[in-house]
Design an enzyme around this catalytic site. Structure first.
Site, PDB file in Angstrom:
ATOM      1  N   SER A 142       0.832  -1.211   0.000  1.00  0.00           N
ATOM      2  CA  SER A 142       0.000   0.000   0.000  1.00  0.00           C
ATOM      3  C   SER A 142       0.862   1.256   0.000  1.00  0.00           C
ATOM      4  O   SER A 142       0.532   2.254  -0.643  1.00  0.00           O
ATOM      5  CB  SER A 142      -0.951   0.010   1.199  1.00  0.00           C
ATOM      6  OG  SER A 142      -0.240   0.160   2.418  1.00  0.00           O
ATOM      7  N   ASP A 211       6.645   3.217   6.374  1.00  0.00           N
ATOM      8  CA  ASP A 211       6.545   2.526   5.086  1.00  0.00           C
ATOM      9  C   ASP A 211       6.678   3.485   3.908  1.00  0.00           C
ATOM     10  O   ASP A 211       7.437   3.231   2.966  1.00  0.00           O
ATOM     11  CB  ASP A 211       5.216   1.776   4.990  1.00  0.00           C
ATOM     12  CG  ASP A 211       5.215   0.495   5.803  1.00  0.00           C
ATOM     13  OD1 ASP A 211       6.102   0.334   6.666  1.00  0.00           O
ATOM     14  OD2 ASP A 211       4.322  -0.345   5.594  1.00  0.00           O
TER      15      ASP A 211
END
Length: 394
Positions: A142, A211
């Site tokens: 994602s 991330d």
């Protein structure tokens, strides 16, 4: 006609899982599995194609202009702003009513929000997204999508109106070699990461930011209590990523560790402190190894990294977040002198084994055969490489 191709990597956690939730240090590193986005100006609509998911979305510009007006959204290219719950719900309903898809499809919702916020004048563009990164496996799929989307939209908004080159391409699936690579500045990467974080908030609610940072900047980042810092360039190191195909629930695993800490703070606390010391020792060892170029001369450093992998996995097992499938990966890898550990939340999902110059090719090959014999999928990949990369026709 401006065209852009963007790629961004996934990530793995080398050391520090779960302890990071308690303010300890985690090391996240980019991996050579990437998401790719191609964007071109075309027609009179916005179309977004996810062939890997067999999903295509399309809206006329008039629909999107009306949506932005109804939401009273002001463009803020240089000022990333989070999406409010009210706006999020409105966009979800818009996607559901116009495309007949489930409103939980957060990826396209995040894309629309960035599209409406970044552009001053909404353009007609066609977007094509593919990925090498397994979805929902803890490898940052994602975040890579968020970075590619933010990078594509932000850079395209800046490219619009600039002189066009003599030759452009027309294939929506164009490869980067057809275009000219952009030399992104540190400020541009920072802005892309900030916009990607807004996308990640829509996807996950309260992400840490690690991330999207790793996917944007690449390399290895040390993360602690909301603060991130680059450690070193790990180019030259590889890992054997092993997908056990065992589903896991990150939220439940994190909650279980927190409950254990509440019940046994004097026991669990020192275990978390030990993971912190593992991460800190790994940082200094990686920095020393990087200075030597990760060559065969780093034999003592590689041994230390392997010991730290064993220790980290052992502590995580003690915290109850391993799984028989992960234990089997560690066991099989060890028979071929490869040190492995779980990566991410645990409870299934992926494990990683460190591959360095002292690991023979035959050892890796035999390990892969044995692991695949148990139904696991193996990826032999480089770690610590580049973050976002962009190519353009202008």
């Amino acid at each position: 006609m401006v065209e852009l191709s963007i790629t961004a990597p996934g990530k793995v956690i080398l050391y520090g899982e779960h302890a990071v939730v308690f303010g300890k240090t985690a090391l996240a590193v980019s991996i050579d599995l990437r998401t790719k986005l191609h964007l071109k100006e075309t027609g009179d609509s916005l179309s977004v194609n996810f062939p890997d998911l067999n999903k295509v979305y399309s809206w006329k510009l008039e629909e999107l202009q009306d949506l932005r007006q109804r939401l009273c959204l002001d463009p803020s290219q240089e000022k990333p702003e989070p999406c409010t719950q009210e706006i999020l719900s409105y966009i979800q309903n818009f996607v559901s009513s116009t495309c007949g898809v489930n409103t939980s499809d957060a990826g396209i919702v995040g894309f629309i929000y960035l599209y409406l916020k970044i552009y001053t004048s909404l353009p007609a563009i066609a977007v094509h997204v593919t990925s090498d990164i397994p979805i929902g496996a803890g490898l940052g799929s994602s975040a890579a999508l968020s970075v590619c989307s933010a990078g594509g939209l932000y850079l395209h908004s800046k490219q619009r109106g600039r002189p066009q080159l003599a030759e452009t391409i027309t294939d929506i699936t164009a490869t980067p070699r057809d275009l000219n690579q952009l030399d992104l500045t540190g400020e541009e990467k920072k802005k892309i990461s900030e916009w990607a974080f807004m996308f990640e908030k829509i996807m996950h609610g309260t992400p840490s930011g690690i991330d999207n940072s790793v996917s944007t900047f690449g390399g290895v980042l040390a993360y602690r209590s909301g603060k991130m810092s680059p450690v070193s360039d790990l180019s030259g190191l590889q890992v054997l990523l092993v997908n056990t195909h065992v589903p896991r629930n990150t939220r439940e695993l994190v909650s279980a560790v927190r409950n254990k800490y509440s019940q046994l703070p004097k026991v669990i606390g020192p275990m978390l402190d030990a993971i912190e010391r593992v991460s800190q020792t790994a940082i200094s060892t990686l920095q020393t190894s990087a200075g030597k170029g990760f060559t065969v001369d780093c034999i003592e450093e590689f041994k230390t990294l392997e010991h730290l992998i064993d220790i980290n996995h052992g502590i995580l097992t003690g915290l109850g977040v391993s799984h028989p499938a992960l234990s089997k990966v560690v066991e099989i890898s060890a028979t071929h002198n490869i040190h492995a550990k779980l990566t991410g939340a645990g409870g299934g999902g992926f494990a990683l084994g460190l591959i360095h110059p002292h690991i023979h090719r035959s050892q890796v090959d035999r390990a892969r055969v044995d692991l695949q014999g148990y139904g696991y999928t193996c990826y032999e990949i480089d770690i610590g490489g580049t973050g976002i990369q962009a190519w353009t026709s202008t």
